[in-house]
Enzyme design. Structure first.
Site, PDB file in Angstrom:
ATOM      1  N   GLN A  12      22.676   5.913  -1.380  1.00  0.00           N
ATOM      2  CA  GLN A  12      21.904   6.221  -2.585  1.00  0.00           C
ATOM      3  C   GLN A  12      22.806   6.700  -3.726  1.00  0.00           C
ATOM      4  O   GLN A  12      22.724   6.208  -4.842  1.00  0.00           O
ATOM      5  CB  GLN A  12      20.847   7.299  -2.280  1.00  0.00           C
ATOM      6  CG  GLN A  12      19.917   7.578  -3.450  1.00  0.00           C
ATOM      7  CD  GLN A  12      19.151   8.888  -3.307  1.00  0.00           C
ATOM      8  OE1 GLN A  12      19.484   9.732  -2.482  1.00  0.00           O
ATOM      9  NE2 GLN A  12      18.131   9.060  -4.113  1.00  0.00           N
ATOM     10  N   TYR A 142      21.921  18.266  10.358  1.00  0.00           N
ATOM     11  CA  TYR A 142      22.509  17.889   9.062  1.00  0.00           C
ATOM     12  C   TYR A 142      23.053  19.143   8.354  1.00  0.00           C
ATOM     13  O   TYR A 142      24.195  19.161   7.884  1.00  0.00           O
ATOM     14  CB  TYR A 142      21.422  17.219   8.220  1.00  0.00           C
ATOM     15  CG  TYR A 142      21.804  16.892   6.803  1.00  0.00           C
ATOM     16  CD1 TYR A 142      22.800  15.968   6.525  1.00  0.00           C
ATOM     17  CD2 TYR A 142      21.139  17.491   5.729  1.00  0.00           C
ATOM     18  CE1 TYR A 142      23.129  15.645   5.207  1.00  0.00           C
ATOM     19  CE2 TYR A 142      21.457  17.182   4.416  1.00  0.00           C
ATOM     20  CZ  TYR A 142      22.449  16.260   4.163  1.00  0.00           C
ATOM     21  OH  TYR A 142      22.771  15.943   2.866  1.00  0.00           O
TER      22      TYR A 142
HETATM   23  N1  SER Z   1      18.300  14.812   0.337  1.00  0.00           N
HETATM   24  C1  SER Z   1      18.843  15.365   1.549  1.00  0.00           C
HETATM   25  C2  SER Z   1      17.877  15.245   2.672  1.00  0.00           C
HETATM   26  O1  SER Z   1      16.706  15.279   2.402  1.00  0.00           O
HETATM   27  C3  SER Z   1      19.194  16.807   1.354  1.00  0.00           C
HETATM   28  O2  SER Z   1      20.527  16.930   1.052  1.00  0.00           O
HETATM   29  O3  SER Z   1      18.280  15.167   3.794  1.00  0.00           O
END
Ligand code: SER
Length: 314
Positions: A12, A142
């Site tokens: 993105q 994450y």
């Molecule tokens: N846009 C990312 C996510 O939603 C956050 O850093 O994982």
């Protein structure tokens, strides 16, 4: 002369960063990598090389052969995909980053820039105006990889003098390349569905505030940070923020232009992720130290998003 490598170039942010850097430095100085087939815009504005960032030997060969001096490391698995397969997120995010830092150190790359995220914050961080320095106890894999990544950048800077920099992006809203596997992806989906005249079932509840930024500002932020004078930087990692928005507010903004648009709400496992993140973050350090300031607010972003999506679809 700059020779720039961008990993995760088909993602993105990566895909729009390629174009912006090519405008600034010339396409012949931009080298892009990904595991996906690149869209035409990436082939036109860079030399594309297939690379999985967990493959450190191929990464090193590209850095040496192309005489790279700056790396934008954008390849990462986002929060929602990461919760479905945490080990995969760990492998890509941690191995990818350590490979980039090691090759940068050994091959004397001048600068590494890589995004961090609002996902570094957990439920014990202040919800509003979350400070740059505050407890970092994320609840997603994450987030864990992003916290560890921030610490690695600091370590390589202190131990080896590698000029590694990062910015904590909020959710990024963009019209060109759809995000994949993030918790904030619903914001982009809302616009895409609205312009296509389709209703949308939002996986985040209507009154959940999250920090957001429009893509042109996200690109401006990372290029500004990359170019900032190191003597002015008092830290390696910066909060950047533009607007705190709920799904309901985004829908209302879209309905201003497309009154027929309808959104229903069906929160799923991503709601818990969103609930663990801040409503908005304090980016005063970025503003003071390298002149960060966003240009887009919600009405400006909505107008531009709708126009761009329409243009792409016509
Ligand atoms: N846009 C990312 C996510 O939603 C956050 O850093 O994982």
């Amino acid at each position: 002369m700059k020779k720039i490598l961008i990993t995760g170039a088909c993602g993105q942010i990566g895909s729009e960063l390629v174009f912006a850097l090519a405008q600034q430095y010339g396409s012949e100085h931009i080298f892009t990598t990904d595991i996906q087939r690149p869209p035409a815009i990436i082939r036109e504005h860079s030399e594309f090389i297939y690379l999985n960032v967990v493959d450190k030997h191929s990464l090193a060969r590209i850095v040496v052969e192309k005489d790279i001096d700056t790396i934008f490391h954008m390849a990462a698995i986002l929060s929602a995909t990461g919760e479905k397969d945490p080990k995969y997120a760990y492998d890509v995010n941690m191995t990818g980053l350590i490979n980039v830092l090691e090759v940068a150190r050994k091959k004397r790359v001048e600068r590494v820039i890589t995004p961090s995220s609002i996902a570094v914050f957990g439920p014990d961080a202040p919800k509003n105006n979350t400070p740059n320095e505050t407890p970092l106890n994320p609840t997603t894999m994450y987030g864990v990889t992003k916290v560890a990544g921030e610490k690695l950048l600091q370590y390589y800077y202190l131990k080896y003098g590698l000029d590694a920099r990062s910015l904590r992006y909020p959710g990024i809203i963009s019209s060109e390349t759809a995000p994949g596997g993030g918790t904030t992806d619903f914001a982009v989906d809302l616009y895409l569905h609205a312009v296509q005249n389709h209703p949308y079932a939002c996986f985040i509840s209507e009154d959940t505030p999250l920090p957001f930024m429009y893509m042109p500002d996200a690109i401006d932020a990372i290029i500004k940070l990359a170019g900032a004078d190191n003597r002015r930087l008092q830290r390696r990692v910066y909060n950047v923020h533009a607007m705190s928005l709920t799904p309901r507010e985004i829908v209302a903004s879209i309905q201003h232009h497309l009154p027929e648009f309808r959104c229903t709400y069906a929160p799923d496992f991503r709601q818990a992720i969103a609930d663990s993140w801040p409503n908005g973050i304090d980016d005063s350090a970025a503003r003071e130290e390298w002149g960060w300031s966003p240009a887009y607010d919600l009405p400006m972003m909505t107008r531009d998003m709708i126009e761009r999506i329409r243009r792409r679809q016509s």
